[in-house]
Design a protein around this motif. Structure first.
Motif, PDB file in Angstrom:
ATOM      1  N   THR A 191      -2.767  -7.246   0.852  1.00  0.00           N
ATOM      2  CA  THR A 191      -1.922  -6.054   0.893  1.00  0.00           C
ATOM      3  C   THR A 191      -1.167  -5.992   2.213  1.00  0.00           C
ATOM      4  O   THR A 191      -1.561  -6.599   3.212  1.00  0.00           O
ATOM      5  CB  THR A 191      -2.757  -4.771   0.734  1.00  0.00           C
ATOM      6  OG1 THR A 191      -3.638  -4.639   1.855  1.00  0.00           O
ATOM      7  CG2 THR A 191      -3.562  -4.794  -0.548  1.00  0.00           C
ATOM      8  N   THR A 200       0.820  -1.217   0.000  1.00  0.00           N
ATOM      9  CA  THR A 200       0.000   0.000   0.000  1.00  0.00           C
ATOM     10  C   THR A 200       0.850   1.261   0.000  1.00  0.00           C
ATOM     11  O   THR A 200       0.342   2.342  -0.314  1.00  0.00           O
ATOM     12  CB  THR A 200      -0.913   0.026   1.238  1.00  0.00           C
ATOM     13  OG1 THR A 200      -0.100  -0.055   2.426  1.00  0.00           O
ATOM     14  CG2 THR A 200      -1.902  -1.132   1.202  1.00  0.00           C
ATOM     15  N   ASP A 201       2.129   1.142   0.372  1.00  0.00           N
ATOM     16  CA  ASP A 201       2.987   2.323   0.465  1.00  0.00           C
ATOM     17  C   ASP A 201       4.142   2.284  -0.530  1.00  0.00           C
ATOM     18  O   ASP A 201       5.101   3.054  -0.400  1.00  0.00           O
ATOM     19  CB  ASP A 201       3.518   2.498   1.887  1.00  0.00           C
ATOM     20  CG  ASP A 201       4.254   1.256   2.396  1.00  0.00           C
ATOM     21  OD1 ASP A 201       4.194   0.196   1.735  1.00  0.00           O
ATOM     22  OD2 ASP A 201       4.899   1.349   3.469  1.00  0.00           O
ATOM     23  N   ASP A 260       8.145   5.220  -1.748  1.00  0.00           N
ATOM     24  CA  ASP A 260       7.468   6.236  -2.539  1.00  0.00           C
ATOM     25  C   ASP A 260       8.462   6.832  -3.543  1.00  0.00           C
ATOM     26  O   ASP A 260       9.326   7.630  -3.185  1.00  0.00           O
ATOM     27  CB  ASP A 260       6.924   7.315  -1.601  1.00  0.00           C
ATOM     28  CG  ASP A 260       6.064   8.346  -2.323  1.00  0.00           C
ATOM     29  OD1 ASP A 260       6.123   8.424  -3.556  1.00  0.00           O
ATOM     30  OD2 ASP A 260       5.332   9.084  -1.630  1.00  0.00           O
ATOM     31  N   ILE A 310       4.828   3.340  -4.004  1.00  0.00           N
ATOM     32  CA  ILE A 310       4.158   4.206  -4.971  1.00  0.00           C
ATOM     33  C   ILE A 310       5.047   4.424  -6.194  1.00  0.00           C
ATOM     34  O   ILE A 310       6.234   4.722  -6.069  1.00  0.00           O
ATOM     35  CB  ILE A 310       3.793   5.545  -4.319  1.00  0.00           C
ATOM     36  CG1 ILE A 310       2.830   5.299  -3.146  1.00  0.00           C
ATOM     37  CG2 ILE A 310       3.168   6.496  -5.337  1.00  0.00           C
ATOM     38  CD1 ILE A 310       2.572   6.503  -2.291  1.00  0.00           C
ATOM     39  N   SER A 348      -0.170   3.450  -5.704  1.00  0.00           N
ATOM     40  CA  SER A 348       0.502   2.376  -4.977  1.00  0.00           C
ATOM     41  C   SER A 348       0.324   1.077  -5.755  1.00  0.00           C
ATOM     42  O   SER A 348      -0.575   0.945  -6.585  1.00  0.00           O
ATOM     43  CB  SER A 348      -0.084   2.226  -3.573  1.00  0.00           C
ATOM     44  OG  SER A 348      -1.394   1.679  -3.637  1.00  0.00           O
ATOM     45  N   ARG A 349       1.154   0.102  -5.439  1.00  0.00           N
ATOM     46  CA  ARG A 349       1.001  -1.203  -6.091  1.00  0.00           C
ATOM     47  C   ARG A 349      -0.354  -1.825  -5.727  1.00  0.00           C
ATOM     48  O   ARG A 349      -0.975  -2.489  -6.555  1.00  0.00           O
ATOM     49  CB  ARG A 349       2.145  -2.127  -5.693  1.00  0.00           C
ATOM     50  CG  ARG A 349       3.444  -1.855  -6.457  1.00  0.00           C
ATOM     51  CD  ARG A 349       4.447  -2.952  -6.198  1.00  0.00           C
ATOM     52  NE  ARG A 349       5.647  -2.827  -6.993  1.00  0.00           N
ATOM     53  CZ  ARG A 349       5.832  -3.347  -8.195  1.00  0.00           C
ATOM     54  NH1 ARG A 349       4.820  -4.008  -8.758  1.00  0.00           N
ATOM     55  NH2 ARG A 349       6.971  -3.214  -8.836  1.00  0.00           N
ATOM     56  N   THR A 359       2.357  -3.361   4.128  1.00  0.00           N
ATOM     57  CA  THR A 359       3.250  -2.219   3.965  1.00  0.00           C
ATOM     58  C   THR A 359       4.682  -2.715   3.835  1.00  0.00           C
ATOM     59  O   THR A 359       5.007  -3.841   4.227  1.00  0.00           O
ATOM     60  CB  THR A 359       3.168  -1.259   5.164  1.00  0.00           C
ATOM     61  OG1 THR A 359       3.635  -1.947   6.337  1.00  0.00           O
ATOM     62  CG2 THR A 359       1.740  -0.772   5.374  1.00  0.00           C
TER      63      THR A 359
END
Length: 271
Positions: free
Chosen positions: A233, A175-176, A246, A178, A212-213, A235
């Motif tokens: 998902t 989720t993080d 990111d 990017i 994000s992926r 992190t």
């Protein structure tokens, strides 16, 4: 237009698309190490980019007006870094225009987008190899264009397949983490514009949207009518991942320089 183009790494996803689009109106030679090129009108030649003598011999034989350098192997320094240097030396020896395809992986990740001229800040081995490749290419040929791109999408791309695997619950998306995914056709067209131009140095060439992926997985589910309920998902921190998180590329310069419009992921997945 530079009419005789050598595409090194033509069996790869981007290399094959560059060949396909360049073959309309140009003479194209595409190299492969494993797999095949299989593009009508493109002469295929086997090449090991880690063999400096072989690279020089092939380029001297083909004598291209331009060379597009796309080969990489995620876990192999000699292909990603040494191979790029060998191609740059050979291209310089015959006076060919060089467009070297680099990656956003050479950045370490941060909250602000990266500009075109920012120095590499790699945090893993692959990013370090891509940074070393750029350093070698710039030293050998200051006139080369270095295309810094992001996740490459399109029918059959490994990024789409990864999303499908995640939607089936077999792998996990972050989720993080990017990125700015780019459509392979947009990227190939941009590369060929640079082949015919004189731009030198790094240039960010990526999609207009930062996602994000995990969000990319949801967009793929929507595009192909897949059930997103099984999407797994996490992190980067929870997974103990040392890679960049990111990494957004500011493509303002490319937007002003190129005719090719770099679409956002939502737009080209909606086709």
């Amino acid at each position: 237009m530079r009419e005789r183009v050598l595409v090194v790494g033509a069996s790869g996803f981007l290399g094959r698309e560059v060949c396909r689009r360049a073959a309309v109106g140009r003479q194209v030679v595409g190299t492969y190490h494993s797999g095949d090129v299989a593009v009508p009108g493109v002469a295929a030649r086997r090449l090991d980019v880690t063999d400096r003598a072989a690279v020089r011999a092939l380029v001297a034989e083909v004598r291209p007006d331009a060379v597009v350098s796309t080969p990489y192997r995620y876990d192999d320094w000699t292909v990603t870094a040494d191979g790029a240097a060998h191609v740059a030396v050979a291209a310089a020896e015959v006076g060919a225009r060089l467009v070297h395809v680099s990656s956003d992986a050479l950045h370490g990740g941060r909250a602000e987008p990266y500009g075109d001229d920012e120095p590499p800040s790699p945090v893993n081995a692959y990013g370090a190899a891509k940074a070393a490749a750029e350093t070698a290419v710039r030293a050998i040929d200051p006139g080369a264009a270095l295309v810094r791109t992001s996740l490459i999408l399109g029918e059959g791309s490994k990024q789409i397949e990864l999303c499908r695997e995640a939607l089936a619950g077999r792998v996990t998306l972050f989720t993080d983490m990017i990125r700015c995914p780019v459509d392979v056709t947009d990227l190939a067209d941009a590369v060929l514009e640079l082949v015919d131009g004189t731009y030198a140095g790094p240039l960010n060439v990526a999609g207009a949207d930062a996602v994000s992926r995990a969000d990319l997985g949801l967009l793929v589910a929507e595009r192909f009518g897949l059930d997103a309920a099984g999407l797994k998902t996490t992190t980067c921190a929870a997974a103990g991942l040392a890679g960049p998180g990111d990494v957004r590329l500011d493509c303002t310069r490319a937007a002003g320089l190129l005719r090719t419009r770099l679409r956002g992921v939502s737009e080209f997945l909606a086709r």
